[in-house]
Enzyme design. Structure first.
Site, PDB file in Angstrom:
ATOM      1  N   CYS A 136       0.826  -1.214   0.000  1.00  0.00           N
ATOM      2  CA  CYS A 136       0.000   0.000   0.000  1.00  0.00           C
ATOM      3  C   CYS A 136       0.858   1.260   0.000  1.00  0.00           C
ATOM      4  O   CYS A 136       1.369   1.667   1.045  1.00  0.00           O
ATOM      5  CB  CYS A 136      -0.946  -0.002   1.203  1.00  0.00           C
ATOM      6  SG  CYS A 136      -1.983   1.482   1.277  1.00  0.00           S
ATOM      7  N   CYS A 139      -0.464   4.145   2.095  1.00  0.00           N
ATOM      8  CA  CYS A 139      -0.181   4.008   3.530  1.00  0.00           C
ATOM      9  C   CYS A 139       1.297   4.273   3.840  1.00  0.00           C
ATOM     10  O   CYS A 139       1.610   4.878   4.853  1.00  0.00           O
ATOM     11  CB  CYS A 139      -0.498   2.594   4.024  1.00  0.00           C
ATOM     12  SG  CYS A 139      -1.989   1.879   3.344  1.00  0.00           S
ATOM     13  N   ASP A 140       2.189   3.779   3.003  1.00  0.00           N
ATOM     14  CA  ASP A 140       3.593   3.696   3.402  1.00  0.00           C
ATOM     15  C   ASP A 140       4.580   4.570   2.615  1.00  0.00           C
ATOM     16  O   ASP A 140       5.759   4.617   2.967  1.00  0.00           O
ATOM     17  CB  ASP A 140       4.065   2.228   3.298  1.00  0.00           C
ATOM     18  CG  ASP A 140       3.305   1.344   4.283  1.00  0.00           C
ATOM     19  OD1 ASP A 140       2.805   1.878   5.297  1.00  0.00           O
ATOM     20  OD2 ASP A 140       3.200   0.135   4.038  1.00  0.00           O
TER      21      ASP A 140
END
Ligand code: NAP
Length: 319
Positions: A136, A139-140
């Site tokens: 992701c 997200c990261d």
């Protein structure tokens, strides 16, 4: 069977969509059961730090966030069972849900069973997840500022991941197993137009290397079988998702396995339900229908909508 044994709402799944649906359903005064699964909590149980869920100034560990959601849900009076759902019979009213060999009855059901990222399943992947290996970028990506990263895949998601990463990383290399992307033309063009993104065609990632964190990967050219090692700080695997939708007989599912969500209008043409399915009284929330956003916060929002829809549907007499 006595009416007291019939739940107003049974929620299948225990990610952010399921817990949010449960919180809204119970606060609407509905007798609510969650079949959470033996491995409850969904994809966030497999992540480390979550920095994009509002309300946590310093970020929060994925599993801690899910424990908080569960505690909140149980405190409000939802029965949460750590058992695996096996089948549902939506031809009967009330609906029949089977889990761990027992039958549970419900006037309405919210399906929030999520989706799993598909992984490459090559050596080193499991050990280095969350230590440089992710599925992701939204997200990261933040953790890879000015770093060199790799994206694996050739679909729309891989293009999107590469574009998100290109905003922060020093360089992005897409590794694709063929000599063509399957992504839409528009997405491909954005990728081809980015000076930060390079592409390695006809190549597979066959091994992750690194002890404490990812340091390099082994790549294999599909045409020549030649193997090379490439240093990298991060790998984003973006080869698709598998929605957990295969146990629902009678529910409409698209060609990729996602449950088809329907918007129902009232007689004046105004939106009545946003999370309906083809079966009256069965609602859907989160990644099991949503291939587009796949965020904890959007799953939670879908869970809220599904519970409000189920409550309205029950309030109007159900069936
Ligand atoms: P996808 O379209 O199924 O693409 C998966 C990609 O991963 C393909 O390029 C495939 O290669 C590759 N792949 C699969 N297994 C692999 C393996 N074991 N090793 C290496 N590569 C592998 O999945 P997706 O990109 O997640 O998209 C899913 C759906 O969501 C699509 O319908 C897509 O259009 C849609 N979507 C839309 C948007 C948008 O509109 N903004 C954004 C994201 C997703 P091959 O090409 O060789 O098969």
């Amino acid at each position: 069977m006595k009416d007291s044994n019939i739940y107003d709402v049974i929620i299948l799944g225990s990610g952010p969509a399921g817990f949010t649906a449960a919180i809204y359903a119970v606060r609407a005064g509905r007798k609510t059961l969650m079949i959470a699964g033996t491995r409850w909590g969904g994809q966030l149980m497999l992540t480390t730090k979550v920095e994009n869920f509002p309300g946590f100034a310093e970020g929060v560990q994925g599993p801690e966030l899910m424990v908080n959601m569960r505690n909140q849900t149980e405190r409000l009076g939802v029965e949460v069972l750590n058992i695996d759902f096996t089948r549902a019979d939506f031809t009967k009213r009330p609906f029949e849900v089977e889990a761990d060999g027992k039958k549970y009855l419900a006037k309405s059901v919210i399906v929030a069973t999520g989706a799993d990222s598909i992984w490459l399943n090559v050596p080193g992947e499991l050990q280095l997840r969350g230590k440089g290996v992710s599925t992701c970028a939204t997200c990261d990506a933040f953790f890879f500022k000015d770093k060199n990263v790799i994206v694996v895949g050739g679909g729309d998601s891989a293009m999107e991941e590469a574009m998100v990463l290109a905003q922060v990383a020093k360089s992005v290399t897409i590794i694709h197993r063929r000599d063509k992307f399957r992504a839409s033309k528009a997405m491909q063009e954005r990728v081809f137009g980015s000076p930060k993104i390079k592409i390695i065609w006809n190549t597979e990632l066959i091994r992750y290397q690194g002890a404490e964190k990812l340091e390099s990967v082994k790549l294999k050219d599909n045409k020549t079988a030649k193997e090379i090692e490439k240093q990298t700080d991060g790998v984003f695997v973006s080869i698709g998702h598998k929605p957990n939708s295969n146990k629902f007989k009678g529910l409409e599912i698209d060609e990729k396995g996602y449950i088809v969500r329907r918007e129902i209008l009232d007689e004046k043409g105004l939106l009545k339900y946003r999370s309906a399915t083809n079966i009256d009284g069965v609602f859907v929330a989160g990644d099991v229908h949503d291939y587009r956003y796949r965020q904890a916060v959007t799953a939670a929002a879908f869970g809220c909508m599904a519970a409000l829809d189920a409550d309205k549907w029950l309030g109007e007499g159900g069936l």
